[in-house]
Design a protein around this motif. Structure first.
Motif, PDB file in Angstrom:
ATOM      1  N   VAL A  49       8.966  14.581  58.076  1.00 28.71           N
ATOM      2  CA  VAL A  49       9.291  15.931  58.314  1.00 28.71           C
ATOM      3  C   VAL A  49       9.976  16.912  57.239  1.00 28.71           C
ATOM      4  O   VAL A  49       9.713  17.834  57.168  1.00 28.71           O
ATOM      5  N   GLY A  50      10.535  16.092  56.366  1.00 34.81           N
ATOM      6  CA  GLY A  50      11.112  16.859  55.081  1.00 34.81           C
ATOM      7  C   GLY A  50      10.054  17.297  54.431  1.00 34.81           C
ATOM      8  O   GLY A  50      10.074  18.397  53.844  1.00 34.81           O
ATOM      9  N   ALA A  51       8.914  16.388  54.281  1.00 30.19           N
ATOM     10  CA  ALA A  51       7.735  16.814  53.348  1.00 30.19           C
ATOM     11  C   ALA A  51       7.026  17.886  54.082  1.00 30.19           C
ATOM     12  O   ALA A  51       6.410  18.741  53.350  1.00 30.19           O
ATOM     13  N   ALA A  52       6.859  17.902  55.207  1.00 29.97           N
ATOM     14  CA  ALA A  52       6.170  18.986  56.024  1.00 29.97           C
ATOM     15  C   ALA A  52       6.761  20.430  56.058  1.00 29.97           C
ATOM     16  O   ALA A  52       6.280  21.293  56.153  1.00 29.97           O
ATOM     17  N   LEU A  53       8.149  20.501  55.821  1.00 34.00           N
ATOM     18  CA  LEU A  53       9.094  21.440  55.876  1.00 34.00           C
ATOM     19  C   LEU A  53       8.875  22.274  54.429  1.00 34.00           C
ATOM     20  O   LEU A  53       8.648  21.548  53.417  1.00 34.00           O
ATOM     21  N   GLU A  54       9.084  23.661  54.452  1.00 36.29           N
ATOM     22  CA  GLU A  54       9.136  24.201  53.186  1.00 36.29           C
ATOM     23  C   GLU A  54      10.704  24.261  52.575  1.00 36.29           C
ATOM     24  O   GLU A  54      11.361  24.018  53.656  1.00 36.29           O
ATOM     25  N   THR A  55      10.746  24.597  51.379  1.00 36.22           N
ATOM     26  CA  THR A  55      12.207  24.510  50.791  1.00 36.22           C
ATOM     27  C   THR A  55      12.963  25.470  51.714  1.00 36.22           C
ATOM     28  O   THR A  55      14.371  25.211  51.669  1.00 36.22           O
ATOM     29  N   ALA A  56      12.093  26.819  51.874  1.00 37.02           N
ATOM     30  CA  ALA A  56      13.088  27.696  52.665  1.00 37.02           C
ATOM     31  C   ALA A  56      13.439  27.706  53.749  1.00 37.02           C
ATOM     32  O   ALA A  56      14.495  28.293  54.435  1.00 37.02           O
ATOM     33  N   ASP A  57      12.950  26.707  54.612  1.00 40.50           N
ATOM     34  CA  ASP A  57      12.954  26.393  55.850  1.00 40.50           C
ATOM     35  C   ASP A  57      14.440  25.692  56.093  1.00 40.50           C
ATOM     36  O   ASP A  57      14.927  25.090  55.056  1.00 40.50           O
ATOM     37  N   LEU A  58      15.166  25.776  57.226  1.00 39.74           N
ATOM     38  CA  LEU A  58      16.602  25.514  57.365  1.00 39.74           C
ATOM     39  C   LEU A  58      16.613  24.037  57.986  1.00 39.74           C
ATOM     40  O   LEU A  58      15.504  24.136  58.941  1.00 39.74           O
ATOM     41  N   ALA A  59      17.472  23.182  57.958  1.00 41.59           N
ATOM     42  CA  ALA A  59      17.660  22.008  58.756  1.00 41.59           C
ATOM     43  C   ALA A  59      18.864  21.700  58.899  1.00 41.59           C
ATOM     44  O   ALA A  59      19.973  22.269  58.156  1.00 41.59           O
ATOM     45  N   ILE A  60      19.358  21.127  60.124  1.00 44.44           N
ATOM     46  CA  ILE A  60      20.517  20.765  60.506  1.00 44.44           C
ATOM     47  C   ILE A  60      20.554  19.394  61.219  1.00 44.44           C
ATOM     48  O   ILE A  60      19.624  18.844  61.620  1.00 44.44           O
ATOM     49  N   SER A  61      21.669  18.464  60.845  1.00 42.67           N
ATOM     50  CA  SER A  61      21.493  17.063  61.094  1.00 42.67           C
ATOM     51  C   SER A  61      22.818  16.750  61.877  1.00 42.67           C
ATOM     52  O   SER A  61      23.345  17.336  62.101  1.00 42.67           O
ATOM     53  N   THR A  62      22.862  15.574  62.018  1.00 44.89           N
ATOM     54  CA  THR A  62      23.888  14.812  62.895  1.00 44.89           C
ATOM     55  C   THR A  62      24.795  13.810  61.879  1.00 44.89           C
ATOM     56  O   THR A  62      24.740  13.980  60.700  1.00 44.89           O
TER      57      THR A  62
END
Length: 327
Positions: A49-62
């Motif tokens: 998933v990390g490789a498929a996302l762009e740097t500008a995309d946002l992520a939130i985790s657990t």
């Protein structure tokens, strides 16, 4: 998939594995004074998933966020310094293992509360929609979170509002020590349940990084093109205890046979073997290990030698010094 991408995927998985094995090795020293939840055995899901996302995309985790943080572009030295409680940490030593943030990588944060990444991530997606941005919000969570009210509320809101949200469920079969069989009805498939809510979904082997990456790319394209949220279920398995550096098969909630069967499907070792079969030279792979070993050792040295926050900073960034007028 071209060689450069394949090697990158292996590199990112190896980085996570080596960092977390380093944490497990050093944790008994008592210098990391916070709980740690390791993702050893689950690296492919995060990296795909990390490789498929762009740097500008946002992520939130657990609470189990190390792999997501690093896969999204977070920095290993700053992450380890955070776990050691040092001022050079990504949250200046205030958050520890379960509260990681790196805005430059688009990693908005992680939260210790089960299911709490869901409403936060849904809110991020809403903010991106209001800004008319092409960014998307990736929300990482485990299978146990699908039993929380926050999941259904967040999913429903994302569907109703057609939000640019990617829901990433890492299904590792257990919520702490409880298997799916005591938490959900027999025969239920999580991704199909989500389809019933009205959200498109897919399931893929989260230990097969090529398959997981392809599924993540397709899901992200769906979200980014304005078609609304998507639910991606990645099946995987954690090797070590729910919280801590040890193995815990002896306490009886899972069998040694089950553990060994999943360990034989090691996503890192199997992918490295696959790349060798595809013609990546052994010398190149050995050099990659050597490089990462040096990087990880330097990251731990950075964390251990960095200073602790000064006592005078105890209340900095905790309370605002601005007066709020009553409305």
């Amino acid at each position: 998939m071209d060689k450069a991408l394949s090697v990158r995927l292996l590199r990112d998985m190896l980085l996570i594995r080596k960092v977390e094995e380093g944490i497990a090795e050093r944790y008994p020293q008592g210098k990391m004074r916070c709980p740690t939840h390791l993702s050893i055995g689950q690296e492919a899901a995060a990296v795909a998933v990390g490789a498929a996302l762009e740097t500008a995309d946002l992520a939130i985790s657990t609470h189990r966020a190390h792999a997501h943080y690093l896969a999204k572009g977070g920095r290993a030295p700053q992450m380890l310094a955070e776990i050691y409680g040092k001022v050079t940490g990504c949250c200046r030593g205030r958050g520890g293992s379960m509260h990681l943030t790196d805005r430059t990588a688009g990693f908005v944060g992680s939260t210790a509360i089960v299911g709490n990444s869901l409403p936060i991530g849904t809110g991020l997606a809403l903010s991106l929609q209001l800004k008319k941005s092409r960014q998307i919000a990736a929300i990482f969570f485990g299978d146990g979170c699908t039993e929380e009210g926050a999941f259904y509320e967040s999913a429903n809101f994302a569907i109703v509002r057609n939000l640019p949200a990617l829901f990433v469920c890492e299904n590792n079969l257990y919520s702490v020590y409880s298997p799916l069989s005591v938490r959900q009805p027999a025969g239920r498939e999580i991704y199909k349940m989500v389809q019933g809510l009205g959200m498109p979904s897919a399931i893929v082997d989260g230990n097969d990084i090529d398959a997981a990456y392809a599924a993540a790319m397709a899901a992200i394209e769906h979200v980014r093109s304005g078609k609304g949220p998507f639910f991606l279920e990645l099946t995987t398995y954690r090797w070590r205890e729910h919280c801590g550096p040890n193995f815990d098969n002896d306490i009886g909630y899972r069998t040694e046979e089950e553990f060994l069967a999943w360990k034989a499907r090691d996503p890192v070792a199997s992918y490295e073997a696959r790349l060798q079969q595809q013609g990546v030279p052994t010398e190149e792979l050995a050099a990659l290990h050597t490089q990462l070993d040096a990087e990880v050792l330097a990251a731990f040295e950075f964390a251990e030698t960095s200073p602790f926050p000064d006592q005078s900073e105890a209340f900095s960034d905790v309370y605002t010094d601005k007066e709020v007028s009553p409305s």
